[in-house]
Write an enzyme that holds these catalytic residues in place. Structure first.
Site, PDB file in Angstrom:
ATOM      1  N   ARG A  23       0.821  -1.215   0.000  1.00  0.00           N
ATOM      2  CA  ARG A  23       0.000   0.000   0.000  1.00  0.00           C
ATOM      3  C   ARG A  23       0.853   1.262   0.000  1.00  0.00           C
ATOM      4  O   ARG A  23       0.515   2.250  -0.658  1.00  0.00           O
ATOM      5  CB  ARG A  23      -0.938   0.011   1.219  1.00  0.00           C
ATOM      6  N   ALA A  42      -7.513   7.333  -0.701  1.00  0.00           N
ATOM      7  CA  ALA A  42      -7.290   5.904  -0.538  1.00  0.00           C
ATOM      8  C   ALA A  42      -8.176   5.425   0.604  1.00  0.00           C
ATOM      9  O   ALA A  42      -8.085   5.935   1.720  1.00  0.00           O
ATOM     10  CB  ALA A  42      -5.820   5.633  -0.221  1.00  0.00           C
ATOM     11  N   SER A  43      -9.038   4.468   0.321  1.00  0.00           N
ATOM     12  CA  SER A  43     -10.025   4.034   1.307  1.00  0.00           C
ATOM     13  C   SER A  43      -9.370   3.410   2.534  1.00  0.00           C
ATOM     14  O   SER A  43      -8.249   2.911   2.491  1.00  0.00           O
ATOM     15  CB  SER A  43     -10.987   3.025   0.670  1.00  0.00           C
ATOM     16  N   GLN A  44     -10.102   3.420   3.635  1.00  0.00           N
ATOM     17  CA  GLN A  44      -9.621   2.824   4.881  1.00  0.00           C
ATOM     18  C   GLN A  44      -9.400   1.329   4.671  1.00  0.00           C
ATOM     19  O   GLN A  44     -10.262   0.633   4.130  1.00  0.00           O
ATOM     20  CB  GLN A  44     -10.660   3.083   5.969  1.00  0.00           C
ATOM     21  N   PHE A  59     -18.410   6.298   2.136  1.00  0.00           N
ATOM     22  CA  PHE A  59     -17.593   6.606   0.967  1.00  0.00           C
ATOM     23  C   PHE A  59     -17.948   7.984   0.443  1.00  0.00           C
ATOM     24  O   PHE A  59     -19.073   8.465   0.621  1.00  0.00           O
ATOM     25  CB  PHE A  59     -17.828   5.572  -0.151  1.00  0.00           C
TER      26      PHE A  59
END
Length: 407
Positions: free
Chosen positions: A42, A76-78, A221
């Site tokens: 990541r 960037a999503s959790q 989101f």
């Protein structure tokens, strides 16, 4: 540039996944997803973030919004949300996958890892800056075979369809008909769906004439650009209390201007929760039984002028009818003052119908309490489906889809 923290990126990835697996927010496991997140770096998709931030369980903004009061344009999503949505998606080797919301390219890389050498991944975004970033990151990290396209995600990517799996990394208020056309029968769609002020990651299985959910999980989101069916406005002159509702609901904020200044009625139940125990299912049940369910948020100053505190000041369900409103609330019980605190659930009503609305919320608290982990089934039908072909449940109409929510 990523900085050294004393631990290797591999160690940090493993710690992050270990923590996500231990938390187990959805009760379903997929070892292949665990392995993918332990393998795909990541931090390499977030080169400007320190290592500890890249492997913290939180979202990371990659494009700010020029409007300082607005949400970021891309992030960037959790990681725990990425994890459980991939578990919901159930990707197989060789699958053809379409992703809406390219972000950093990290999620597309995970998808490519899961599909293997024989699989195909297409990711898209409406923002050319976002897709350019994702393209650079994917190329730099060995995922040059992931296809990146710049377009409105609602259009899909018919040139690479049909898809076995479709996943949206943006909040959707409607389900575009193009997705139906491009998703194979038997395929899966995972989408952060928004209705009645709430947002849930819903996993649908595509059938011949409908899509039916088998997993509904809490998530948040950024909303997709271009779907404007949600409404919001303040209901007090001091701009302390705000409602969020859908365009198909008969809610007029101006009718509520005086309601909060009137006497209130409070109704309590015997249902209690601990300090970290979710009561989110009450909202879901309200959305399946009460057409006028919406979301209320209150500023902390609202409590200082005598407003009873919603259960969650930033995110609580409410019912509205004309010039009356009620919302979910809680208070600490007097039992076991030296032990873990408990909070009983209830509702507060304002306006002529406030007492009735509060009692109706309590009815759903009573329905939720003995089956707290029960999930509704969401069934999606094309917008032109007649009522006679719908399953039983609460119907919510969107321009492209008819949603039926059933317990």
């Amino acid at each position: 540039m990523n900085t050294t923290t004393g631990a290797s990126p591999e160690d940090l990835r493993n710690r992050l996944v270990d923590a996500i697996v231990k938390e187990d927010t959805i009760g379903v496991r997929d070892a292949r997803v665990d392995t993918a997140m332990r393998t795909v770096p990541r931090h390499a998709f977030l080169p400007d973030a320190p290592l500890e931030e890249a492997y913290a369980n939180k979202s990371v903004t990659i494009k700010e919004n020029p409007d300082v009061d607005a949400l970021p344009l891309s992030c960037a999503s959790q990681p725990d949300v990425v994890h459980f949505m991939l578990v919901q998606l159930a990707v197989r080797e060789g699958d053809n996958v379409f992703e809406i919301g390219a972000g950093t390219g990290y999620n597309a890389a995970l998808l490519k890892y899961l599909t293997g050498p024989s699989g195909h991944v297409t990711t898209c975004d409406i923002d050319p800056d976002v897709t350019a970033y994702a393209r650079r990151m994917l190329d730099a990290n060995g995922y040059g075979d992931v296809r990146v396209v710049t377009r409105d995600g609602a259009l899909g990517a018919p040139e690479s369809s049909p898809y076995d799996r479709v996943i949206a990394a943006v909040g959707m208020w409607d389900l575009p008909g193009t997705w139906w056309d491009q998703l194979a029968v038997g395929g899966r769609l995972v989408v952060p769906l928004r209705w009645r002020g709430l947002s849930r990651s819903v996993a649908f299985r595509r059938e011949e004439t409908r899509m039916r959910s088998d997993s509904v999980k809490m998530c948040g989101f950024l909303p997709v650009i271009g779907q404007d069916g949600e409404r919001n406005n303040y209901i007090d002159d001091n701009r302390l209390v705000r409602l969020y509702w859908d365009q198909d609901q008969d809610i007029a904020p101006e009718l509520l201007r005086d309601s909060l200044s009137r006497s209130k009625s409070v109704a309590w139940t015997n249902a209690t929760v601990g300090p970290v125990e979710s009561f989110d299912g009450v909202w879901l049940r309200l959305s399946a039984t009460e057409r006028q369910t919406c979301r209320i948020t209150v500023n902390s100053a609202a409590m200082e002028v005598g407003l009873h505190c919603p259960a969650s000041p930033a995110l609580s369900p409410a019912l509205v009818e004309g010039d009356s409103i009620a919302y979910l609330t809680l208070e600490r019980t007097a039992e076991n003052p030296d032990g873990e605190p408990r909070f009983r659930l209830g509702a507060v009503g304002y306006g002529p119908a406030g007492t009735d609305l509060a009692e109706r919320i309590c009815t759903q608290i009573h329905a939720w309490s003995p089956a707290r982990t029960a999930e509704p089934v969401l069934t999606a039908y094309p917008a032109d489906t007649p009522d006679s072909d719908l399953t039983d449940g609460a119907v919510i109409d969107r321009p492209s889809v008819r949603l039926v929510i059933t317990y």
